[in-house]
Design an enzyme around this catalytic site. Structure first.
Site, short mmCIF file in Angstrom:
data_model
loop_
_atom_site.label_atom_id
_atom_site.label_comp_id
_atom_site.label_asym_id
_atom_site.label_seq_id
_atom_site.Cartn_x
_atom_site.Cartn_y
_atom_site.Cartn_z
N ASP A 1 -9.62 -4.69 -4.82
CA ASP A 1 -9.11 -3.63 -3.97
C ASP A 1 -10.12 -2.50 -3.84
OD1 ASP A 1 -7.51 -1.52 -2.79
OD2 ASP A 1 -5.77 -2.69 -3.36
N SER B 1 0.82 -1.21 0.00
CA SER B 1 0.00 0.00 0.00
C SER B 1 0.86 1.26 0.00
CB SER B 1 -0.96 -0.05 1.19
OG SER B 1 -1.92 0.99 1.10
N HIS C 1 23.06 -3.06 -26.55
CA HIS C 1 22.96 -1.67 -26.07
C HIS C 1 23.15 -1.53 -24.56
CE1 HIS C 1 20.65 -1.71 -29.89
NE2 HIS C 1 21.19 -0.50 -30.06
#
EC number: 3.1.-.-
Length: 558
Positions: free
Chosen positions: A430, A355, A507
C-alpha cells in the site's frame, strides 16, 4: 407549448437501457396499473441518439460548464492578478459585465435551441412524459418505466426520505436536521478556561483552519468531488451504471438525508437466487475517488451477495460536499433505506469499506450495533498521521487543528464502539496509507487500526508481551515469515478457542474482556497472535488493486 418548455428545462438524457424481460427477476413490490404506456416498437438497444441540433447545443453548454469550473477554481488567482494590474476599477468592470451579460443571453439561446432539438426527438418526448408522470404519481409502474432511462440525476424523484421510518417520527432520539451524532475530539487544553479572551485569541487560527478545510483540504481529501474529475470520468461512470442495470438488474434510487443532501444509490437484489449469501446485504462504502459505478461493489457482487452501493455527497449523482458530518448523514439514510425499504434485518447487513470509506463504515457499526459484520479494506485508524505525511512540517499545527475540527476521520475510535465481528484487510504494498514508503509495512496505518481494536477488546492479552509479539507478526513481509513467527510461539488454536469460549460463556459477549488476567506470559502471547491472525487478512497488492471475489470472506467470530 408546455411540452416544448419541458424539453428546454428538462434534464440531459444519456442512455436508454436495454429491455431484458426474460432475464429480470420478479419484483417483490406489487405493481399498480400502468399510468404511462410506451411504444412496443421502441428500441432499447443503444445509447440515446440526440438530433444534430441537440447534440451540438449540448457540446457548447458542456464546454461552457467546463470553462466555468476552471474559472471558479482559478478565481482567487485571477482576482489577485486583475487587482495588481488595476483592472478592477469601475470603468473597466462595467464593460466586462456587459460582455458577461451578452454571453449569458447567448447561452440561454443555445439552451432554447437544445430544447427544440429535444422536442423534435420522439424518444426524448417519451422520456419527458414518463418523468413528469412519475413526479406527479410515483407508482410502481411509473418508476419501472423511468428506471429504463439514465439521465441527469438531479431530476430523479426522491425515493426515500430520512424521516420515512415511523419509529423516527415518534422518537426524539433520532437525527435532527443538523445531522446525526458524531464523536467529537476532546479539547487540546482541558485545564484552560474558555474565556472570551481565549476565544478571541483562537479566532484567527479557527478562521484559517475553516478556510483551509473548505478550499484545499476537502478537495485533497476527496478528489472525487472535483467537477473536472467527474466530467473526465463520465463515460466510465455511465458504462458502469449500464452494466449494473442491464447485467445485474440493479435498481437506482435517490435518498434524501437529514441535511437535505440527495444520495445516489444502486441496489442489486440476489435474494431470489439459489446462492445462500444472496440473503445477506453488503453495503459498500467507496474510497475518496471511488464511485459505486466502478468501485468496490464488484467484489461482493461477484461473490454472490446482495449489494447496496452509494456515492459520497458531491460525487456523481449525490449532492452536497463530503465533510464528515455530511458523510455520516448519508450513511444513516442508506442504512435506514436498507432496513425499512429494502426489507433487510440489521443481522443480515454487512458493511464493506475500502480506504476512506472506513469512516462511514465504522460510524454505521457504532450507530447500528446489531449489524452483522464489518470488513475494512486498506483503511486506517486516524487521518492526522496521513495528513501530516503529505504536508510540510512547518504546517503541522495548522494541519492537526484543521483535521481535528473539520475533517476528523477517527475510524479506530468509532470501531472500538462496535461489538460485532471485524475483519481488516491489509495491503502489503500500500502506497497511500503508509506514512513512509510502501516497502515499510510497519508504517501502514492498518496496523494501528488492528492494535487499537485488539487493545480495546482484549486489554489484558494485549499487555506488553502480547503487544510485542503482535508487532513482530505485523512486521513480517511474507506469508512464510508470518507462519514462522506463528509456529515459533507454538500457537495452539484449539486451546485459544476453548479459553475464549469459556470466558464468553461465563462473562457474556460484551467487550472489553478481562481474559488473560491470570494467564502465563506464553499463554498471552499465543492468544494475542491467534486474535491478530483472526482479525487481519493480508493481501499482496497496492492500494487501488481490485480485491478478488474469491478472497472476500466473512469475519471470524466465536
Amino acid at each position: 407549448m408546455a411540452k416544448l418548455l419541458s424539453c428546454v428545462l428538462g434534464p440531459r438524457l444519456y442512455k436508454i437501457y436495454r429491455e431484458r424481460d426474460s432475464e429480470r427477476a420478479p419484483s417483490s413490490v406489487p405493481e399498480t396499473p400502468t399510468s404511462v404506456t410506451t411504444s412496443p416498437s421502441s428500441s432499447w438497444e443503444t445509447y440515446y441518439q440526440p438530433r444534430a441540433l441537440e447534440k451540438h447545443a449540448d457540446s457548447i453548454l458542456a464546454l461552457a460548464s467546463v470553462f466555468w469550473s476552471i474559472s471558479y477554481y482559478s478565481s482567487p488567482f485571477a482576482f489577485f492578478y486583475l487587482y495588481r494590474k488595476g483592472y478592477l476599477s469601475l470603468s473597466k468592470v462595467v464593460p466586462f459585465s456587459h460582455y458577461a451579460g451578452t454571453l449569458l443571453l447567448l447561452l440561454a439561446g443555445v439552451a432554447c435551441l437544445r430544447g427544440i432539438g429535444r422536442w423534435t426527438n420522439p424518444q426524448y418526448r417519451q422520456f419527458i412524459t414518463i418523468l413528469e408522470a412519475t413526479h406527479r404519481n410515483q407508482s410502481a409502474e411509473n418508476k419501472r418505466q423511468l428506471a429504463k432511462y439514465n439521465f441527469d440525476f438531479r431530476s430523479w424523484p426522491v425515493d426515500f426520505h430520512w424521516e420515512e421510518p415511523s419509529s423516527r417520527k415518534e422518537s426524539r432520539g433520532g437525527p435532527s436536521r443538523r445531522g446525526v451524532a458524531l464523536l467529537r475530539p476532546e479539547p487540546l487544553h482541558r485545564g484552560t478556561a474558555d474565556t472570551l479572551l481565549n476565544r478571541v485569541k483562537k479566532l484567527p487560527c479557527q478562521i484559517t483552519s475553516y478556510l483551509v478545510a473548505q478550499t484545499l483540504g476537502r478537495r485533497m481529501l476527496y478528489p472525487g468531488s472535483v467537477y473536472l474529475l467527474q466530467k473526465a470520468l463520465m463515460p466510465v461512470l455511465l458504462q458502469g451504471q449500464a452494466r449494473l442495470v442491464e447485467e445485474c438488474n440493479g435498481r437506482r434510487a435517490k435518498l434524501l438525508a437529514c441535511d437535505g443532501n440527495e444520495i445516489d444509490t444502486m441496489f442489486v437484489d440476489r435474494r431470489g437466487t439459489a446462492e445462500p449469501q444472496g440473503q445477506k446485504l453488503v453495503i459498500c462504502c467507496e474510497g475518496n475517488a471511488g464511485f459505486y459505478e466502478v468501485g468496490c461493489v464488484s467484489t461482493p457482487l461477484e461473490a454472490g451477495y446482495s449489494v447496496l452501493g452509494w456515492n459520497h455527497p458531491g460525487f456523481a449523482g449525490s449532492t452536497g460536499v463530503p465533510f464528515p458530518q455530511n458523510e455520516a448523514n448519508a450513511m444513516d439514510v442508506v442504512v435506514q433505506f436498507a432496513i425499512h425499504r429494502l426489507g433487510f434485518q440489521p443481522q443480515d447487513i454487512i458493511i464493506y469499506a475500502w480506504s476512506i470509506g472506513g469512516f462511514t463504515a465504522t460510524w454505521a457499526a457504532m450507530s447500528y450495533p446489531d449489524i452483522s459484520a464489518v470488513i475494512l479494506d486498506a483503511s486506517f485508524d486516524d487521518l492526522v498521521p496521513l495528513a501530516l505525511k503529505v504536508m510540510p512540517d512547518s504546517w503541522r499545527g495548522l494541519v492537526t487543528r484543521t483535521v481535528r475540527q473539520h475533517l476528523n476521520l477517527n475510524n479506530a475510535e468509532q470501531l472500538c464502539r462496535y461489538q460485532g465481528p471485524v475483519l481488516l484487510i491489509r495491503r502489503t504494498k500500500d502506497e497511500i496509507i503508509t506514512t513512509t514508503v510502501p516497502e515499510d509495512i510497519m508504517s501502514n496505518r492498518g496496523n494501528d487500526l488492528l492494535l487499537k481494536l485488539l487493545q480495546h477488546r482484549y486489554p489484558r492479552v494485549m499487555a506488553d508481551e502480547g503487544l510485542q509479539v503482535v508487532r513482530q507478526w505485523l512486521e513480517a513481509s511474507s506469508q512464510l515469515e508470518e507462519a514462522s513467527i506463528y509456529s515459533r510461539w507454538d500457537v495452539e488454536e484449539d486451546w485459544c478457542l476453548s479459553v475464549l469460549r469459556s470466558y464468553q460463556a461465563e462473562h457474556g459477549p460484551d467487550f472489553p474482556w478481562s481474559v488473560g488476567e491470570d494467564m502465563s506470559v506464553d499463554g498471552r502471547r499465543q492468544l494475542a497472535l491467534f486474535l491478530a491472525q483472526k482479525h487481519l487478512q493480508n493481501f499482496e497488492a497496492t492500494h487501488c488493486t481490485p480485491f478478488p471475489a474469491q478472497n472476500f470472506q466473512m469475519p471470524w467470530h466465536l
